[in-house]
Scaffold this motif. Structure first.
Motif, PDB file in Angstrom:
ATOM      1  N   THR A  14       0.919  -1.213  -0.038  1.00  0.00           N
ATOM      2  CA  THR A  14      -0.047  -0.038   0.017  1.00  0.00           C
ATOM      3  C   THR A  14       0.899   1.294   0.040  1.00  0.00           C
ATOM      4  OG1 THR A  14      -1.626  -1.261   1.214  1.00  0.00           O
ATOM      5  CG2 THR A  14      -1.695   1.270   1.325  1.00  0.00           C
ATOM      6  N   MET A  15       2.051   1.221   0.638  1.00  0.00           N
ATOM      7  CA  MET A  15       2.863   2.456   0.733  1.00  0.00           C
ATOM      8  C   MET A  15       3.502   2.786  -0.413  1.00  0.00           C
ATOM      9  SD  MET A  15       6.292   0.809   2.353  1.00  0.00           S
ATOM     10  CE  MET A  15       6.992   2.475   2.292  1.00  0.00           C
ATOM     11  N   TYR A  16       3.377   1.992  -1.367  1.00  0.00           N
ATOM     12  CA  TYR A  16       3.664   2.527  -2.764  1.00  0.00           C
ATOM     13  C   TYR A  16       2.736   2.823  -3.940  1.00  0.00           C
ATOM     14  CZ  TYR A  16       8.145  -0.310  -1.496  1.00  0.00           C
ATOM     15  OH  TYR A  16       9.215  -0.628  -0.899  1.00  0.00           O
ATOM     16  N   ARG A  17       1.615   2.126  -3.419  1.00  0.00           N
ATOM     17  CA  ARG A  17       0.292   2.219  -4.700  1.00  0.00           C
ATOM     18  C   ARG A  17      -0.511   3.295  -4.289  1.00  0.00           C
ATOM     19  NH1 ARG A  17      -2.540  -3.388  -2.776  1.00  0.00           N
ATOM     20  NH2 ARG A  17      -3.792  -2.446  -1.365  1.00  0.00           N
ATOM     21  N   HIS A  18      -0.706   3.775  -3.167  1.00  0.00           N
ATOM     22  CA  HIS A  18      -2.020   4.471  -2.782  1.00  0.00           C
ATOM     23  C   HIS A  18      -2.155   5.740  -3.562  1.00  0.00           C
ATOM     24  CE1 HIS A  18       1.350   6.780  -0.622  1.00  0.00           C
ATOM     25  NE2 HIS A  18       0.484   7.744  -0.578  1.00  0.00           N
ATOM     26  N   GLU A  19      -1.192   6.136  -4.234  1.00  0.00           N
ATOM     27  CA  GLU A  19      -1.470   7.527  -5.121  1.00  0.00           C
ATOM     28  C   GLU A  19      -2.393   7.395  -6.380  1.00  0.00           C
ATOM     29  OE1 GLU A  19      -0.387  10.578  -4.727  1.00  0.00           O
ATOM     30  OE2 GLU A  19       0.994  10.377  -3.034  1.00  0.00           O
ATOM     31  N   ILE A  20      -2.487   5.988  -6.573  1.00  0.00           N
ATOM     32  CA  ILE A  20      -3.508   5.374  -7.738  1.00  0.00           C
ATOM     33  C   ILE A  20      -4.653   5.440  -7.309  1.00  0.00           C
ATOM     34  CG2 ILE A  20      -3.694   3.360  -9.332  1.00  0.00           C
ATOM     35  CD1 ILE A  20      -0.865   2.461  -9.156  1.00  0.00           C
ATOM     36  N   SER A  21      -5.186   5.381  -6.229  1.00  0.00           N
ATOM     37  CA  SER A  21      -6.319   5.324  -5.754  1.00  0.00           C
ATOM     38  C   SER A  21      -6.921   6.809  -5.715  1.00  0.00           C
ATOM     39  CB  SER A  21      -6.700   4.613  -4.238  1.00  0.00           C
ATOM     40  OG  SER A  21      -6.482   3.303  -4.514  1.00  0.00           O
ATOM     41  N   LYS A  22      -6.282   7.773  -5.915  1.00  0.00           N
ATOM     42  CA  LYS A  22      -6.703   9.221  -6.006  1.00  0.00           C
ATOM     43  C   LYS A  22      -7.575   9.420  -7.250  1.00  0.00           C
ATOM     44  CE  LYS A  22      -3.254  11.750  -3.262  1.00  0.00           C
ATOM     45  NZ  LYS A  22      -2.097  12.573  -3.172  1.00  0.00           N
ATOM     46  N   ILE A  23      -6.898   8.585  -8.184  1.00  0.00           N
ATOM     47  CA  ILE A  23      -7.664   8.699  -9.475  1.00  0.00           C
ATOM     48  C   ILE A  23      -9.193   8.207  -9.359  1.00  0.00           C
ATOM     49  CG2 ILE A  23      -7.761   7.826 -11.857  1.00  0.00           C
ATOM     50  CD1 ILE A  23      -4.589   7.222 -11.699  1.00  0.00           C
ATOM     51  N   THR A  24      -9.392   7.154  -8.716  1.00  0.00           N
ATOM     52  CA  THR A  24     -10.725   6.721  -8.521  1.00  0.00           C
ATOM     53  C   THR A  24     -11.385   7.646  -7.590  1.00  0.00           C
ATOM     54  OG1 THR A  24     -10.001   4.370  -8.429  1.00  0.00           O
ATOM     55  CG2 THR A  24     -12.111   4.782  -7.602  1.00  0.00           C
ATOM     56  N   ALA A  25     -10.795   8.231  -6.500  1.00  0.00           N
ATOM     57  CA  ALA A  25     -11.314   8.924  -5.742  1.00  0.00           C
ATOM     58  C   ALA A  25     -11.904  10.615  -6.517  1.00  0.00           C
ATOM     59  CB  ALA A  25     -10.554   9.306  -4.722  1.00  0.00           C
ATOM     60  N   GLN A  26     -11.055  10.954  -7.496  1.00  0.00           N
ATOM     61  CA  GLN A  26     -11.288  11.995  -8.168  1.00  0.00           C
ATOM     62  C   GLN A  26     -12.566  11.765  -9.121  1.00  0.00           C
ATOM     63  OE1 GLN A  26     -10.779  14.595  -7.633  1.00  0.00           O
ATOM     64  NE2 GLN A  26     -10.193  16.249  -9.215  1.00  0.00           N
ATOM     65  N   ILE A  27     -12.760  10.404  -9.754  1.00  0.00           N
ATOM     66  CA  ILE A  27     -13.891  10.334 -10.702  1.00  0.00           C
ATOM     67  C   ILE A  27     -15.102  10.220  -9.879  1.00  0.00           C
ATOM     68  CG2 ILE A  27     -14.808   8.332 -11.841  1.00  0.00           C
ATOM     69  CD1 ILE A  27     -11.881   7.749 -12.991  1.00  0.00           C
ATOM     70  N   CYS A  28     -15.072   9.784  -8.533  1.00  0.00           N
ATOM     71  CA  CYS A  28     -16.402   9.647  -7.853  1.00  0.00           C
ATOM     72  C   CYS A  28     -16.581  10.817  -7.624  1.00  0.00           C
ATOM     73  CB  CYS A  28     -15.855   8.838  -6.604  1.00  0.00           C
ATOM     74  SG  CYS A  28     -15.730   7.123  -6.825  1.00  0.00           S
ATOM     75  N   VAL A  29     -15.916  11.862  -7.012  1.00  0.00           N
ATOM     76  CA  VAL A  29     -15.977  13.374  -6.884  1.00  0.00           C
ATOM     77  C   VAL A  29     -16.666  14.016  -8.117  1.00  0.00           C
ATOM     78  CG1 VAL A  29     -15.032  15.402  -6.272  1.00  0.00           C
ATOM     79  CG2 VAL A  29     -14.477  13.680  -5.006  1.00  0.00           C
ATOM     80  N   GLY A  30     -16.352  13.687  -9.222  1.00  0.00           N
ATOM     81  CA  GLY A  30     -16.751  14.061 -10.586  1.00  0.00           C
ATOM     82  C   GLY A  30     -18.121  13.879 -10.640  1.00  0.00           C
ATOM     83  N   ILE A  31     -18.511  12.531 -10.388  1.00  0.00           N
ATOM     84  CA  ILE A  31     -19.715  11.826 -10.749  1.00  0.00           C
ATOM     85  C   ILE A  31     -20.611  12.390  -9.601  1.00  0.00           C
ATOM     86  CG2 ILE A  31     -21.060   9.701 -10.624  1.00  0.00           C
ATOM     87  CD1 ILE A  31     -18.661   8.232 -11.628  1.00  0.00           C
ATOM     88  N   GLY A  32     -20.221  12.662  -8.434  1.00  0.00           N
ATOM     89  CA  GLY A  32     -21.027  13.162  -7.343  1.00  0.00           C
ATOM     90  C   GLY A  32     -21.361  14.368  -7.248  1.00  0.00           C
ATOM     91  N   LYS A  33     -20.640  15.274  -8.219  1.00  0.00           N
ATOM     92  CA  LYS A  33     -21.050  16.681  -8.194  1.00  0.00           C
ATOM     93  C   LYS A  33     -21.675  16.808  -9.631  1.00  0.00           C
ATOM     94  CE  LYS A  33     -17.219  18.644  -5.670  1.00  0.00           C
ATOM     95  NZ  LYS A  33     -16.094  19.449  -5.580  1.00  0.00           N
ATOM     96  N   GLY A  34     -21.765  15.825 -10.569  1.00  0.00           N
ATOM     97  CA  GLY A  34     -22.363  15.986 -11.702  1.00  0.00           C
ATOM     98  C   GLY A  34     -21.584  16.347 -12.935  1.00  0.00           C
ATOM     99  N   ARG A  35     -20.224  16.497 -12.775  1.00  0.00           N
ATOM    100  CA  ARG A  35     -19.559  17.020 -13.713  1.00  0.00           C
ATOM    101  C   ARG A  35     -19.082  15.619 -14.680  1.00  0.00           C
ATOM    102  NH1 ARG A  35     -14.871  20.842 -11.511  1.00  0.00           N
ATOM    103  NH2 ARG A  35     -15.270  21.441 -13.896  1.00  0.00           N
ATOM    104  N   ILE A  36     -19.188  14.531 -14.410  1.00  0.00           N
ATOM    105  CA  ILE A  36     -19.130  13.496 -15.207  1.00  0.00           C
ATOM    106  C   ILE A  36     -20.510  12.623 -15.382  1.00  0.00           C
ATOM    107  CG2 ILE A  36     -17.695  11.249 -15.670  1.00  0.00           C
ATOM    108  CD1 ILE A  36     -15.797  12.471 -13.715  1.00  0.00           C
ATOM    109  N   LEU A  37     -20.936  12.460 -16.482  1.00  0.00           N
ATOM    110  CA  LEU A  37     -22.271  11.638 -16.868  1.00  0.00           C
ATOM    111  C   LEU A  37     -21.870  10.586 -17.550  1.00  0.00           C
ATOM    112  CD1 LEU A  37     -24.498  15.101 -18.009  1.00  0.00           C
ATOM    113  CD2 LEU A  37     -23.931  14.025 -15.660  1.00  0.00           C
ATOM    114  N   VAL A  38     -22.140   9.241 -16.746  1.00  0.00           N
ATOM    115  CA  VAL A  38     -22.014   8.318 -17.529  1.00  0.00           C
ATOM    116  C   VAL A  38     -23.081   7.189 -17.078  1.00  0.00           C
ATOM    117  CG1 VAL A  38     -19.475   8.237 -17.894  1.00  0.00           C
ATOM    118  CG2 VAL A  38     -20.395   7.374 -15.737  1.00  0.00           C
TER     119      VAL A  38
END
Length: 497
Positions: A369-393
């Protein structure tokens, strides 16, 4: 000068219909002037209004006090200009005594009189040449009055410039706004040498962003038939491109340069700068192909990086800090591209692309986890975009991205929270994840939230808190009867013939 040009001059406040007057007199003393006809008697003062003039309001007094100091400074500068003009300019030329008394009157009534020479005015200004030559007689003096001037100081300085041998040197050090004011007056009186010198000055000096807008507006307003204007405006505009290829090539080069930068500090600064410029230029979109082409390259680099890390992770000679830095760098590049896609409203296809990264998710699970955790920020940012209505899929894609990456986000959240506290807003991520979950079907919500319930009880703060989503799902599933059948006894059907 054509009548249209004279009318323009009148409108600009350089002359008034009765202000430019030539009153010849065959006097022996050049300091004495007479008029062809006596001036009309002054108009009687208007009746005073005791209620308004004898008792000025506080606003009137404050306005007068506010304007008094700038006027005093301007008058002092004019006095200094006239002193220097009389001692160092006029008498430095072999022009003899003056034969024109030039009076400049401002809109506020401030008046300045200068002793000048018809020869200079006629040679330097086509306007004065056309006005004075028809009346030229030996030993004749003239009186010229310029009324309703916006800025007496600028008109006086423009006249002084006509006596200067080196205008470039004279204008050196003046600010852009002052040069524009001199340019306007020089253009109005057809002082060609002054116009040329002002344009050359504008072309050579830097402008602030505020000055840039004023320069462009002024030059477009004056319509000067000079190649120097075109040369100046090339600083802020270029020939229209026949296609967007050139623009895309520039953007691609900039974006590629950032993701491949070697200096981390410079890379962070350029990332912020490019993103800011892209956000400001909302009307100038980068092509979708350009952005997604770079996205695929970043994804490929991320997969290759994780593949190398999995093979070198147990190598005792490999610097683990370097491995961690490589993964963080590639993940940060990918996250930056996601931010740009969201800003440009083009992120829908990337969500599908990210949901399909099973190979990357599998490699992710094999790395500490200490090496890879930065990758999960991408998933978090996608969820924030969907949650704010800025990404429509569609719903299938929303569920697919959580199905592929949500467990990894749970596993990495503790490290994300501790090591990225400055760049990660926990509440924003949790709200975005909650909103994304609640956009799914009730059955999908149940599957995800029941798993989250167990994870949260085990990990506590190291797991994102989506209690709000859990409460909403619970009420939807067990409290609200959304699909309850209507009570038939309440229905009334009335037929009309």
């Amino acid at each position: 000068m054509a009548s249209r040009e004279v009318s323009t001059m009148i409108k600009q406040g350089f002359i008034a219909d009765s202000s430019l007057s030539f009153s010849p007199s065959r006097t022996t003393s050049p300091a004495k002037f007479s008029t062809a006809s006596p001036p009309p008697p002054p108009l009687p003062p208007p009746p005073s209004n005791e209620s308004t003039h004898s008792n000025p309001t506080l606003f009137d007094m404050m306005s007068d006090e506010h304007n008094r100091e700038p006027r005093k400074k301007s008058h002092a500068r004019v006095a200094q200009i006239l002193t220097e003009f009389k001692s160092g300019v006029v008498y430095g030329h072999s022009l003899g005594p003056s034969d024109v008394k030039l009076t400049v009157v401002g809109k506020d009534g401030y008046k300045v009189t200068m002793d000048v020479h018809r020869k200079v005015l006629s040679e330097k200004s086509r306007f004065f040449m056309e006005k004075m030559n028809p009346r030229r007689e030996k030993g004749v003096s003239h009186m010229v009055e310029i009324s309703e001037c916006d800025d007496v100081e600028i008109y006086v300085e423009t006249v002084v410039l006509m006596y200067c041998d080196d205008l470039k040197k004279k204008l050196m050090g003046e600010n852009v706004i002052k040069i524009l004011a001199l340019l306007k007056v020089s253009s109005a009186i057809s002082f060609d040498e002054g116009v040329t010198s002002c344009l050359e000055h504008l072309e050579a000096v830097p402008w602030s962003e505020v000055e840039e807008e004023i320069v462009v507006s002024c030059l477009e307003e004056l319509h000067l038939p000079d190649d120097s204007v075109t040369l100046i405006l090339q600083r802020v505009s270029s020939e229209p491109s026949t296609s967007s290829t050139r623009t895309d090539d520039i953007f691609l080069k900039l974006l590629t340069g950032v993701v491949q930068a070697k200096d981390d500090k410079a890379r962070r600064e350029m990332k912020a700068l490019i993103f800011k410029l892209l956000r400001e230029e909302a009307d100038h979109d980068v092509s979708k192909d350009t952005l997604y082409g770079l996205c695929h390259r970043c994804l490929t680099s991320l997969v290759l990086c994780l593949s190398e890390v999995t093979t070198q992770m147990n190598d005792p000679g490999r610097d683990r800090g370097a491995l961690m830095g490589e993964i963080a760098r590639e993940a940060d590049n990918m996250l930056w591209m996601v931010d740009i896609l969201i800003e440009k409203k083009m992120c829908d296809e990337f969500v599908k692309l990210w949901a399909d990264q099973r190979e990357l998710a599998n490699l992710h699970s094999k790395i500490p986890t200490m090496y890879r955790h930065e990758i999960s920020k991408i998933t978090a940012q996608i969820c924030v975009g969907i949650g704010k209505g800025r990404i429509l899929v569609n719903r299938e894609t929303r569920f697919a991205v959580l199905d592929t990456w949500l467990e990894a986000l749970y596993d990495d959240f503790g490290w994300m929270r501790r090591l990225s506290s400055r760049s990660l807003d926990r509440k924003v991520v949790e709200d975005g994840l909650s909103q994304t979950i609640l956009t799914l079907s009730l059955t999908q919500q149940q599957v995800i939230l029941m798993k989250w319930f167990d994870r949260f009880l085990s990990n506590g703060d190291d797991c994102p808190n989506v209690q709000r989503a859990f409460e909403v799902w619970w009420r939807r599933a067990f409290v609200r009867q959304v699909l309850a059948e209507p009570d038939a006894s309440q229905l009334q059907i009335t037929l009309y013939d």
